[in-house]
Design an enzyme around this catalytic site. Sequence first.
Site, PDB file in Angstrom:
ATOM      1  CB  SER A   1       1.590  -2.874  -0.743  1.00 27.06           C
ATOM      2  OG  SER A   1       1.271  -4.236  -0.557  1.00 27.06           O
TER       3      SER A   1
ATOM      4  CE1 TYR B   1      -1.412  -1.174   3.783  1.00 27.87           C
ATOM      5  CE2 TYR B   1      -1.537  -2.939   2.156  1.00 27.87           C
ATOM      6  CZ  TYR B   1      -0.788  -2.106   2.972  1.00 27.87           C
ATOM      7  OH  TYR B   1       0.576  -2.185   2.954  1.00 27.87           O
TER       8      TYR B   1
END
Length: 258
Positions: free
Chosen positions: A137, A149
């Site tokens: 990401s 995350y």
Amino acid sequence: MSRPVALITGPTSGLGAGFARRYAIDGYDLVLVARDVDRLESLAAELHDEAGATVEVLPADLAIEADRARVGERLAAGVRVLVNNAGFGTSGEFWTADLAALQKQLDVNVTAVMALTHAALPSMLAAGEGTVINVASVAGLLPGRGSTYSASKAWVIAFSEGLANGLDGTGVGVHALCPGFVRTEFHERAGIDMAGTPGFLWLEVGDVVRDTLADVAKGHVVIVPGLQYKALTTGGRLVPRTLVRAATKVVGRGRGRT
């Protein structure tokens, strides 16, 4: 001649489904790995009917060690492509989040990527060809609003870059895909409020898949789809981290995530 095989985790929606459709159209047979058996079987039937692909359904929860081992056994039998797409985020703040949920997030986002890649590489190396696409990401390249995350995706990027260096000249490529906001079920499932996100920041699944495979063919290791995200990540490397963190707070305001 037998068709090459691509194993894709998390293929029942979003980027995983996009990669599954593209590889089926490109002449691959598929192994699809996810928890939702009904959606797996529905997608398998669709891809068989539309592209003539032979599709193996492999139900598994990658947060569970025994399930990761079963998928690893299938990979060890040989595939041409592995797409480590499965992953998830969670909403809220780190200090109030359930620790078990955070550990599960790391088991899927990090441990599964490591274990499945480890299982896939020996047969790829023996064949002298293969591709591993690890879905990371933009959050792994910039100091994100979500601590665990973002950290998990930063790990995926560093892991992929290190492997790519080690595999140079073997015929096996490892790539880290770093998308920004993509129109998928990801944020809704995580309970993250995306209201107010500027339209220009959104990417479409088909565009991301197309750009990714084009960059894989060019040998790019870290792949950032979309000109807007290329600009953001390049700028993030050129300005002080304090400014990048400040900008992240503005963009991420109102979307608490861990």
